[in-house]
Scaffold this active site. Sequence first.
Site, PDB file in Angstrom:
ATOM      1  N   GLY A  13      39.505  25.696  42.785  1.00  0.00           N
ATOM      2  CA  GLY A  13      39.130  26.756  43.704  1.00  0.00           C
ATOM      3  C   GLY A  13      38.533  27.910  42.922  1.00  0.00           C
ATOM      4  O   GLY A  13      39.248  28.629  42.224  1.00  0.00           O
ATOM      5  N   VAL A  18      38.090  35.834  36.707  1.00  0.00           N
ATOM      6  CA  VAL A  18      38.393  35.363  35.354  1.00  0.00           C
ATOM      7  C   VAL A  18      39.336  34.160  35.377  1.00  0.00           C
ATOM      8  O   VAL A  18      39.114  33.159  34.690  1.00  0.00           O
ATOM      9  CB  VAL A  18      39.016  36.509  34.524  1.00  0.00           C
ATOM     10  CG1 VAL A  18      39.495  35.990  33.169  1.00  0.00           C
ATOM     11  CG2 VAL A  18      38.014  37.647  34.331  1.00  0.00           C
ATOM     12  N   SER A  20      40.291  31.781  37.699  1.00  0.00           N
ATOM     13  CA  SER A  20      39.816  30.478  38.175  1.00  0.00           C
ATOM     14  C   SER A  20      38.733  29.922  37.249  1.00  0.00           C
ATOM     15  O   SER A  20      38.647  28.704  37.034  1.00  0.00           O
ATOM     16  CB  SER A  20      39.290  30.579  39.609  1.00  0.00           C
ATOM     17  OG  SER A  20      38.207  31.486  39.708  1.00  0.00           O
ATOM     18  N   CYS A 111      48.011  31.962  52.685  1.00  0.00           N
ATOM     19  CA  CYS A 111      46.753  31.374  52.207  1.00  0.00           C
ATOM     20  C   CYS A 111      47.030  30.237  51.231  1.00  0.00           C
ATOM     21  O   CYS A 111      46.385  29.186  51.276  1.00  0.00           O
ATOM     22  CB  CYS A 111      45.890  32.449  51.548  1.00  0.00           C
ATOM     23  SG  CYS A 111      44.276  31.856  50.982  1.00  0.00           S
ATOM     24  N   CYS A 210      41.888  40.169  50.831  1.00  0.00           N
ATOM     25  CA  CYS A 210      40.453  39.879  50.826  1.00  0.00           C
ATOM     26  C   CYS A 210      39.770  40.168  52.159  1.00  0.00           C
ATOM     27  O   CYS A 210      38.605  40.542  52.187  1.00  0.00           O
ATOM     28  CB  CYS A 210      40.208  38.435  50.419  1.00  0.00           C
ATOM     29  SG  CYS A 210      40.821  37.195  51.590  1.00  0.00           S
TER      30      CYS A 210
END
Length: 369
Positions: A13, A18, A20, A111, A210
């Site tokens: 994902g 940084v 991921s 999530c 988000c």
Amino acid sequence: MKEMLDKKKVVVGMSGGVDSTVAAYKLKELGYEVIGINMKLWKEEKFEDEQFENDGGCCSLSSVNDARRVCSKLDIPFYVVNFKEIFKKKVVDYFVDDYQNGRTPNPCIACNKFIKFDALLRKAHELGAYYVATGHYAKIEYDNNINRYLVKKSNEDKKDQTYAIYNLTQEQLKHTLMPLGDFNSKDDVRKIANSFDFSMSKKKDSQEICFVPDDDYSGFVERYIDKKFTKGNFIDLKGKILGKHNGIINYTIGQRKGLGITFGKPTYVIDINSKTNEITLGDNEGVFKKNLIANEFNSIYYDKIEGELEVYAKIRYSAKLTKCIISVIEEDKIKVTFMSPVRAITPGQAVVFYKGEYMIGGATIERSF
């Protein structure tokens, strides 16, 4: 379908951040066939405009472009997958519902459960990948003695994110890789990012939710349901009316500042009652409780808990561990008794349990007493 999955293929994902990015880099270094996927998530219309894009947002336009750029540098495939509908249903709707009912939700945990380790995992399987991977700071290992997948704290204690993945199932853990758990510091992760993408290594960690990038939670919820929260009464522990509050969504357990009312001494939110639209205020002592009831209990370490179990727990991501005793009172409901009072036990948040270096499970706080 699963017989056809390739154990050397993994979907990462890619948020454009940084962590991921380095997760993908590390997995490719270990010999995996890596596929990068950026998840297109639901976002309020006002934040779809480029003027609201920000460097820290995990699904902003700039972050998608960053993810695409680093995947090109890593020479791995990159896709953007639309998860808007399921994200809105499982994360945003839950977030709004909890706030309307006087609770304080944790959308990142939702999530993880429904998007990153469910919807994304299904997409990985469609692509023939056995694993999904993220930039979480945690470790997953298999214990042959008890035949279970376990979650262990990250080497970097300050960045440890085991709290946020307490609700993963054995099947999800079986198909999940978290390569950052073995790093001793975030600085080491940034050094790797810097080695092949200087601008990436300087990116700040994402802090805000988000889908609410301006941090105005109450404003977001009111726009989402197209309704203003009505004022109600502040009361004391005896039910005496102290004044008016501006809507329960603007307050959380343990809050002192921003009450809009003063008493000449420190005063805190003790309780929020959505049914009566009342907020109970009191002194700091009233914020501390020794017991809680939590539901939707998920056990990772144990197949089944019988009787009482002495462990350590924390009631929010940044909280200190406190010794406690847990006991199952229904199939997925538990009682937790702390050895010493804990401050601001908040309905809607998670209580997560630890045994040494292992995170053994958790649940959603229902109430305290």
